[in-house]
Design a protein around this motif. Structure first.
Motif, short mmCIF file in Angstrom:
data_model
loop_
_atom_site.label_atom_id
_atom_site.label_comp_id
_atom_site.label_asym_id
_atom_site.label_seq_id
_atom_site.Cartn_x
_atom_site.Cartn_y
_atom_site.Cartn_z
N UNK A 153 0.91 -1.12 -0.05
CA UNK A 153 0.04 0.12 0.00
C UNK A 153 0.88 1.31 -0.04
N UNK A 154 0.39 2.45 -0.21
CA UNK A 154 1.03 3.62 -0.14
C UNK A 154 0.15 4.62 0.43
N UNK A 155 0.70 5.75 1.14
CA UNK A 155 0.02 7.06 1.66
C UNK A 155 -0.42 7.86 0.44
N UNK A 156 -1.37 8.71 0.45
CA UNK A 156 -1.68 9.60 -0.98
C UNK A 156 -0.38 10.57 -1.00
N UNK A 157 -0.14 10.90 -2.43
CA UNK A 157 0.89 11.47 -2.95
C UNK A 157 0.47 13.27 -2.21
N UNK A 158 1.64 13.84 -2.28
CA UNK A 158 1.22 15.40 -1.73
C UNK A 158 0.18 15.90 -2.77
N UNK A 159 -0.37 17.18 -2.13
CA UNK A 159 -1.42 17.84 -2.86
C UNK A 159 -0.85 18.28 -4.23
N UNK A 160 -1.66 18.31 -5.23
CA UNK A 160 -1.03 18.97 -6.41
C UNK A 160 -1.23 20.58 -6.38
N UNK A 161 -0.52 21.22 -7.21
CA UNK A 161 -0.66 22.69 -7.28
C UNK A 161 -1.97 23.22 -7.46
N UNK A 162 -2.71 22.50 -8.39
CA UNK A 162 -4.16 23.20 -8.52
C UNK A 162 -5.14 22.74 -7.45
N UNK A 163 -4.58 21.97 -6.82
CA UNK A 163 -5.48 21.59 -5.53
C UNK A 163 -5.22 22.56 -4.59
N UNK A 164 -4.00 23.13 -4.37
CA UNK A 164 -3.58 24.11 -3.34
C UNK A 164 -4.48 25.31 -3.40
N UNK A 165 -4.75 25.71 -4.46
CA UNK A 165 -5.68 26.75 -4.68
C UNK A 165 -6.93 26.44 -4.35
N UNK A 166 -7.71 25.27 -4.63
CA UNK A 166 -8.83 25.05 -4.24
C UNK A 166 -9.02 24.98 -2.71
N UNK A 167 -7.94 24.41 -2.04
CA UNK A 167 -7.96 24.33 -0.78
C UNK A 167 -7.93 25.72 0.10
N UNK A 168 -7.13 26.50 -0.62
CA UNK A 168 -6.81 27.86 0.13
C UNK A 168 -8.14 28.65 -0.20
N UNK A 169 -8.74 28.58 -1.16
CA UNK A 169 -10.08 29.44 -1.51
C UNK A 169 -11.18 28.77 -0.28
N UNK A 170 -10.93 27.32 -0.36
CA UNK A 170 -12.25 26.92 0.64
C UNK A 170 -11.83 27.36 1.98
N UNK A 171 -10.45 27.18 2.67
CA UNK A 171 -10.13 27.44 4.00
C UNK A 171 -10.39 29.08 4.20
N UNK A 172 -10.21 29.84 3.31
CA UNK A 172 -10.26 31.22 3.56
C UNK A 172 -11.75 31.55 4.08
N UNK A 173 -12.64 30.87 3.69
CA UNK A 173 -14.02 31.05 4.02
C UNK A 173 -14.05 31.09 5.70
N UNK A 174 -13.20 30.73 6.41
CA UNK A 174 -13.06 30.65 7.92
C UNK A 174 -12.50 32.09 8.48
N UNK A 175 -12.31 33.01 7.38
CA UNK A 175 -11.96 34.39 7.81
C UNK A 175 -10.55 34.37 8.57
N UNK A 176 -9.44 33.55 8.45
CA UNK A 176 -8.15 33.54 9.07
C UNK A 176 -8.53 32.98 10.45
N UNK A 177 -9.65 32.17 10.85
CA UNK A 177 -9.82 31.71 12.40
C UNK A 177 -9.33 30.33 12.44
N UNK A 178 -8.73 29.84 11.19
CA UNK A 178 -8.48 28.29 11.10
C UNK A 178 -6.76 28.56 10.42
N UNK A 179 -5.98 28.05 11.13
CA UNK A 179 -4.70 28.23 10.55
C UNK A 179 -4.34 27.33 9.18
N UNK A 180 -5.00 27.54 8.30
CA UNK A 180 -5.01 26.64 7.19
C UNK A 180 -3.50 26.30 6.55
#
Length: 115
Positions: free
Chosen positions: A18-45
């Protein structure tokens, strides 16, 4: 320290084919960051992004740490938070993982981790 643990898990998983998942891809970083920012910097994303750049989620020995994996509902941080945060009592938490008896959350009011 997290890198050391992930390397140990990676070695263990490899022994069993088995293997653990590969690191997040560059295009996924943008999606994650956009999603995480909805918490108005109350989550150390950015801190959690450090983990995602090492492994896009983790499923090991009953522990699930969420990533941005759209193909695996158990490891999708967005889907998990959409589900668990539906209740008004859970609105102060960002869910980052779970095991068979606990949730791992960031408490936005107290600015700390809760288990």
């Amino acid at each position: 320290m997290i890198q050391t643990y992930l390397n140990q898990i990676r070695s263990f998983e490899k022994e069993y084919g088995d293997e653990i998942p590969a690191p997040i891809k560059e295009e996924e970083i943008k999606k994650y960051t956009e999603w995480a920012k909805k918490f108005h910097n109350q989550f150390p994303y950015e801190d959690y992004l450090f983990f995602l750049k090492l492994a896009n989620g983790l499923n090991f020995n009953g522990l699930f740490l969420y990533g941005l994996q759209l193909e695996d509902d158990d490891l999708n941080i967005q889907l998990a938070n959409n589900t668990w945060r539906e209740s008004k009592y859970m609105q102060n938490y960002v869910f980052i993982g779970e095991d068979s008896i606990s949730f791992f959350v960031w408490n936005m009011m107290e600015k700390n981790m809760k288990f």
